[in-house]
Write an enzyme that holds these catalytic residues in place. Structure first.
Site, PDB file in Angstrom:
ATOM      1  N   TYR A  40       0.744  -1.088   0.141  1.00 42.27           N
ATOM      2  CA  TYR A  40      -0.107   0.305  -0.147  1.00 42.27           C
ATOM      3  C   TYR A  40       0.823   1.266   0.046  1.00 42.27           C
ATOM      4  O   TYR A  40       2.040   1.257  -0.425  1.00 42.27           O
ATOM      5  CB  TYR A  40      -0.822  -0.072   1.252  1.00 42.27           C
ATOM      6  CG  TYR A  40      -2.208   1.194   0.833  1.00 42.27           C
ATOM      7  CD1 TYR A  40      -3.209   1.184  -0.209  1.00 42.27           C
ATOM      8  CD2 TYR A  40      -2.057   1.712   1.932  1.00 42.27           C
ATOM      9  CE1 TYR A  40      -3.553   1.810  -0.035  1.00 42.27           C
ATOM     10  CE2 TYR A  40      -3.652   2.904   1.304  1.00 42.27           C
ATOM     11  CZ  TYR A  40      -4.369   2.518   0.368  1.00 42.27           C
ATOM     12  OH  TYR A  40      -5.060   3.408   0.893  1.00 42.27           O
ATOM     13  N   LYS A  95     -20.216 -21.063 -10.071  1.00 42.23           N
ATOM     14  CA  LYS A  95     -19.757 -20.535 -11.165  1.00 42.23           C
ATOM     15  C   LYS A  95     -18.579 -20.097 -11.154  1.00 42.23           C
ATOM     16  O   LYS A  95     -17.726 -21.137 -11.540  1.00 42.23           O
ATOM     17  CB  LYS A  95     -20.172 -19.486 -11.604  1.00 42.23           C
ATOM     18  CG  LYS A  95     -19.691 -18.984 -12.753  1.00 42.23           C
ATOM     19  CD  LYS A  95     -20.849 -20.840 -13.999  1.00 42.23           C
ATOM     20  CE  LYS A  95     -20.319 -20.746 -15.448  1.00 42.23           C
ATOM     21  NZ  LYS A  95     -21.423 -21.473 -16.406  1.00 42.23           N
ATOM     22  N   GLY A 197     -34.512 -21.165 -26.179  1.00 40.49           N
ATOM     23  CA  GLY A 197     -34.246 -20.239 -25.358  1.00 40.49           C
ATOM     24  C   GLY A 197     -32.959 -19.716 -25.621  1.00 40.49           C
ATOM     25  O   GLY A 197     -32.443 -20.466 -26.894  1.00 40.49           O
ATOM     26  N   ASN A 319     -21.609 -28.362 -19.347  1.00 45.64           N
ATOM     27  CA  ASN A 319     -20.150 -26.491 -19.361  1.00 45.64           C
ATOM     28  C   ASN A 319     -19.411 -26.760 -18.867  1.00 45.64           C
ATOM     29  O   ASN A 319     -18.403 -25.828 -19.609  1.00 45.64           O
ATOM     30  CB  ASN A 319     -21.498 -25.657 -19.569  1.00 45.64           C
ATOM     31  CG  ASN A 319     -22.505 -24.924 -19.967  1.00 45.64           C
ATOM     32  OD1 ASN A 319     -22.517 -26.338 -21.014  1.00 45.64           O
ATOM     33  ND2 ASN A 319     -23.136 -24.155 -19.803  1.00 45.64           N
TER      34      ASN A 319
END
Length: 765
Positions: A40, A95, A197, A319
Site C-alpha cells: 500500500y 460458478k 431459449g 458446460n
C-alpha cells in the site's frame, strides 16, 4: 435422506463454517512493515504511475489478467427462474468455484439489481476496468442476446454468456463426432431443436457455423413448431422459423437425423424415436431429467447415439468442459473478445481430444478398462486432466490468428506445461476417487458406528452411493443417533456383544481358533475375542460377509492394527505391511510413506515400501515419481541412517529398473526441480515432478504429514494400508467426517482392485 434433510444439509453447507463458497487470498508477502509499505502506501504509488502512463501495464502489476466477473441480474437462474439478484448469489459463487478449480481463474461474482438492458449494460461497462473477462450468467432471453451483443461491441475484454455458448460448444463437439460415427454429413442431416431459449439459439447458430443448413432445421418452443407464418416472433425465433407445414414434435421427428433437446423432461416418446432416420443422434439435455430417459432410448433404438446432461450416463454434455478453458485461453493472450473462431477452435479441440488415447487415470476414475472413441464416448469426460492443456492453447491460437490477441505465445510447449501446473492446487483426485467408488460400491464395515462422526460418514457414503455400509456397535446407540441425523434406509446394524449374534460369533471363533490354535489361542479365548468389534469386523471381511473394513476412529492405532495382522494378515509375497498418506497439496497430490507402522525400517524394508507405494499410486492412475529422502544427498553422509536409503535405492535400480525412484535426497532438492537439475543432473528424477516421498523412519514420515495437514491445511487421505490380504484401512484417532468418507472410498477402490485380480487369476487358470 428426506427432502427436508437434504434442504437443511444444503443450507448448512453454504452457511458453515464461513458463509459462502469463495474468498480473497493474498498473493504477496504481508508479514513485515516493509511488505505493507510496498503493498500500500507509499510503494503502491509506483505501479499506479506506470499504469497511468500505459493502461496495458495494469496486466503486469495487478490481478486483472486472471480475474473474471461472473455477472447476473438473477432473471433466469438454473431451474428457479426469475428469483432476483440476491437469491442468485449462491449460484454465481458456485460458478466462481468451478472457474477456480478447473482453470485456476479468480472470480468476483457481481449481482446487478436491474432488468433494464441499458442500465445493466452501463453497470457492466463501468466496472469492466477491474476485470480481464466477463462471464454473463442466468439472464433471461431475449434480453440476454442484446446484453451480450452490446457488451461485446463496447468492451475490449472477452465477454461470453455461458448459458448461450457453453452448451453450444460442448454439444457441437459431440455432434461432430456423432456424425462421424453415424457416417453422416452435417450439411445433409435434418435437425430438430426442442427449445428456443438462449442455449437453443446459440447451439443452432454454432451448428450452422460448422455447415448445418438452416432449411434442414426445425425449432420448437412451448407452442409447437416455430413456423414462418406465426405472428409476433422474436428476431431470434424468426431466424430459425421453418416453411414446413408441421406443428408438433411428432411430425418434426419423422425422418430426422438429429434431435437436440433443451426443453423439458419426457416429451420424446419411443414412437418418435422409431420414426427417426437410421443411426439417429439424440442429445436430450434437459436437466435434471432428459427429454427421454437414457435407458428407454437405447432400448428403443439399438443404433442410437445419445448424450444427456447427466453424469450417470455416457456422453455428458457438461458446460464445465468449456467455459473455464475458453476463458483461460482468452485471458492468457489478453484477447479483446471471444469470437466465433475461438469458439470453433474449442469445439474442434474437444472433438479431437475424444479420439485420442485416454489416460489411465481417467479410465480408472470411470471404472473402464479402456475408454475409446465410439457411441458411448463422443466427448471427453469432465475429469480428464488433459482438458486444460488442450482447449486453452486452441482458443489462444485462434485468438492470435483472428487478430484479437494483444499478447503472443511463442513457446507452446512451455505454455502447456504452465497450464498443467495450474491443476496442482485443487482436489480433482478426491473427486476422481469418489466417482470411481460409486461405479461399483462395496460392503464396508464401520467398526465404530456408535460414534457420531463415523455414523455421519456412513450416512454420506450410503446416500452418495459410495459404499454399502454395515454398522457395528451398540444397536440402541446407533439407532438413536440415526434418528437424530435422519439416517434412513435398510442398513445392517450388528452388535457383536448381543446373543442374537452368537451363531456368527461361534462360526468366526471356530475359524479363528483353527488358524491360531497352535499359537496359544483356545476356542474359548477365540469366542471371547469375537465379542470385540475389530476382531468381529475383521472376520466378517475374512469370511466374505463384507468386502472392506474401516476402524480406528476412537482407538489407538496399534490396538487396531494388532487384530488386523492376526486375523487378516499380509498378501501373498508381502513380507512387511506399511502405510502411505495421500496429501492434497498446492503442488498436486503427494504420497508420503511410511506414516504409521514401521518405526525404523531396514534398507530392504524401505525398498519394499517404495514398491508398494508405487503400486498404490498406479491404482489411482498416477505415474509415480519417488524420492527417497534423508538429511543427506547422494552419499554426502556415511551414517547408517543414510546408507540404508542408498542401499534401498541401489536395490531398486538393479532389480526394478522401470521404477522412477532416486535418493538419498534432502526434501528441498527432491521438490525443487531447478535445484535438483543444477546440483545433481545425473538423478533419475531430473525433469520430472516428484509426487511421492519415502522417509527413513516413522518419526520423519508421521511428523511431516501431520505438519503439512495442520500448518498448510493440506487435505490428508490415509493412512492407506499397503500389503494387507484384504481391504482393511485404519483411521487416525479422531479423523474428521470428510477423512472417513475419503478413506471409505479408498477401501471400496481397494476391494474393487482385489476383486478384479481374483477374477483375472480365475480366468487365467
Amino acid at each position: 435422506m428426506s427432502e427436508e434433510s437434504k434442504r437443511r444439509e444444503a443450507l448448512i453447507y453454504h452457511a458453515k463454517p464461513t458463509p459462502g463458497k469463495i474468498k480473497v487470498v493474498p498473493t504477496k508477502k504481508y508479514s513485515s512493515q516493509r511488505d505493507l509499505s510496498l503493498a500500500y502506501s507509499p510503494g503502491v504509488a509506483e505501479p499506479c504511475k506506470e499504469i497511468e502512463k500505459d493502461k496495458n501495464k495494469v496486466y503486469k502489476y495487478t490481478a486483472k489478467g486472471n480475474l473474471v466477473a461472473v455477472i447476473t441480474n438473477g432473471t433466469a437462474v438454473l431451474g428457479l427462474g426469475d428469483i432476483g439478484p440476491e437469491a442468485s448469489k449462491p449460484v454465481m459463487e458456485g460458478k466462481g468455484l468451478l472457474f477456480k478449480i478447473f482453470a485456476d481463474i479468480d472470480v468476483f461474482d457481481i449481482e446487478v439489481d436491474t432488468k433494464d438492458i441499458d442500465k445493466f449494460v452501463e453497470t457492466v461497462k463501468n466496472i469492466a476496468p477491474t476485470f480481464g473477462g466477463i462471464n454473463l450468467e442466468d439472464i433471461k432471453a431475449p434480453e440476454a442476446f442484446e446484453i451480450e451483443r452490446r457488451l461485446k461491441e463496447e468492451l475490449d475484454i472477452p465477454v461470453m454468456h455461458d448459458d448461450q455458448h457453453g452448451t453450444a460448444i460442448i454439444s457441437a463437439a459431440a455432434l461432430i463426432n456423432a456424425l462421424e460415427l453415424a457416417k453422416k454429413k452435417i450439411d445433409k442431416v435434418k435437425i430438430v431443436i426442442s427449445g428456443a431459449g438462449a442455449a437453443a439459439i446459440s447451439c443452432s447458430r454454432l451448428y450452422q457455423a460448422f455447415g448445418a443448413k438452416r432449411e434442414n432445421m426445425v425449432m420448437l418452443d412451448s407452442k409447437g413448431v416455430i413456423r414462418n407464418d406465426r405472428e409476433n416472433l422474436s428476431s431470434e425465433k424468426a431466424e430459425f422459423s421453418t416453411h414446413r407445414k408441421i406443428d408438433t414434435l411428432d411430425e418434426a421427428m419423422k425422418d430426422a437425423d438429429v434431435f437436440i433437446g433443451l426443453s423439458m423432461a419426457n416429451i420424446v416418446t419411443p414412437k418418435m424415436l422409431e420414426s427417426m432416420a437410421k443411426n439417429p443422434i439424440v442429445f436430450a439435455m434437459a436437466n435434471p431429467d432428459p427429454e427421454i430417459k437414457y435407458d428407454l432410448a437405447i432400448k428403443t433404438r439399438k443404433d442410437i447415439i445419445m448424450a444427456t446432461g447427466r453424469s450417470d450416463h455416457p456422453n455428458q454434455v457438461n458446460n464445465v468442459l468449456g467455459f473455464p478453458f475458453i476463458f483461460r485461453g482468452a485471458l492468457d493472450v489478453r484477447a479483446t473478445k471471444i469470437n466465433e473462431e475461438m469458439k470453433k477452435a474449442a469445439v474442434k479441440a474437444l472433438a479431437r481430444l475424444a479420439k485420442e488415447p485416454v489416460p489411465e487415470q481417467v479410465n480408472i476414475a470411470y471404472g473402464e478398462t479402456r475408454l475409446t472413441f465410439g457411441k458411448e464416448y463422443i466427448i471427453p469426460k469432465p475429469f480428464d486432466p488433459r482438458l486444460i492443456a488442450t482447449v486453452p492453447p486452441a482458443v489462444a491460437k485462434a485468438a492470435m490468428e483472428s487478430g484479437v490477441a494483444q499478447k503472443e505465445i511463442t513457446d507452446w510447449e512451455k505454455y502447456e506445461d504452465h497450464l498443467l501446473e495450474r491443476l496442482g492446487s485443487d482436489n480433482k483426485l478426491v473427486r476422481l476417487l469418489l466417482n470411481r467408488a460409486k461405479l461399483n460400491p462395496k460392503r464396508v464395515v464401520f467398526a465404530e458406528a456408535d460414534q457420531l462422526d463415523v455414523l455421519k460418514a456412513a450416512q454420506i457414503v450410503h446416500e452418495e452411493g459410495i459404499a454399502h455400509p454395515i454398522l457395528l456397535g451398540r444397536r440402541e446407540t446407533i439407532e438413536s443417533l440415526m434418528k437424530e441425523i435422519e439416517f434412513e434406509g435398510d442398513i445392517p446394524i450388528i452388535d457383536p456383544k448381543t446373543e442374537e449374534e452368537n451363531e456368527n460369533k461361534n462360526r468366526y471363533a471356530k475359524v479363528f481358533w483353527e488358524q491360531r490354535k497352535r499359537r496359544g489361542v483356545t476356542y474359548y479365548s477365540a469366542q471371547r475375542l469375537m465379542r470385540e468389534r475389530n476382531y468381529y469386523a475383521a472376520m466378517m471381511v475374512n469370511e466374505g460377509d463384507a468386502d472392506a473394513l474401516i476402524s480406528g476412529y476412537s482407538r489407538s492405532y496399534p490396538s487396531v492394527v494388532k487384530p488386523m495382522l492376526e486375523l487378516i494378515g499380509m498378501a501373498n509375497g508381502v513380507s512387511r505391511v506399511a502405510t502411505t498418506n495421500l496429501m492434497i497439496t498446492k503442488r498436486g497430490p503427494m504420497f508420503l510413506s511410511d506414516t504409521s507402522i514401521n518405526i525404523d525400517p531396514s534398507s530392504k524394508d524401505l525398498a519394499k515400501i517404495a514398491q508398494m507405494t508405487d503400486k498404490v499410486m498406479r491404482m489411482f492412475g498416477l505415474n509415480p515419481v519417488i524420492a527417497m529422502v534423508s538429511y543427506s544427498n547422494f552419499g554426502s553422509s556415511k551414517h547408517e541412517r543414510s546408507t540404508k536409503i542408498r542401499d534401498a535405492v541401489s536395490y531398486l535400480h538393479k532389480y526394478v529398473p522401470d521404477m522412477v525412484v532416486d535418493g538419498e535426497l534432502q526434501t528441498d532438492f527432491a521438490l525443487n526441480a531447478e535445484m535438483l537439475r543444477e546440483k545433481f543432473p545425473f538423478s533419475k528424477l531430473v525433469g520430472k515432478k516428484v509426487n511421492a516421498l519415502i522417509f527413513p523412519n516413522l518419526d520423519a514420515a508421521n511428523i511431516t504429514y501431520k505438519l503439512l495437514k495442520e500448518l498448510n491445511e493440506a487435505d490428508s487421505i490415509g493412512p492407506i494400508m499397503m500389503g494387507m490380504r484384504k481391504p482393511v484401512h485404519i483411521l487416525q484417532l479422531g479423523a474428521s467426517v470428510d477423512e472417513i468418507v475419503n478413506m471409505t472410498a479408498i477401501s471400496v477402490i481397494d476391494a474393487q482392485q482385489k476383486e478384479r485380480r481374483e477374477q483375472e487369476k480365475k480366468a487365467s487358470k
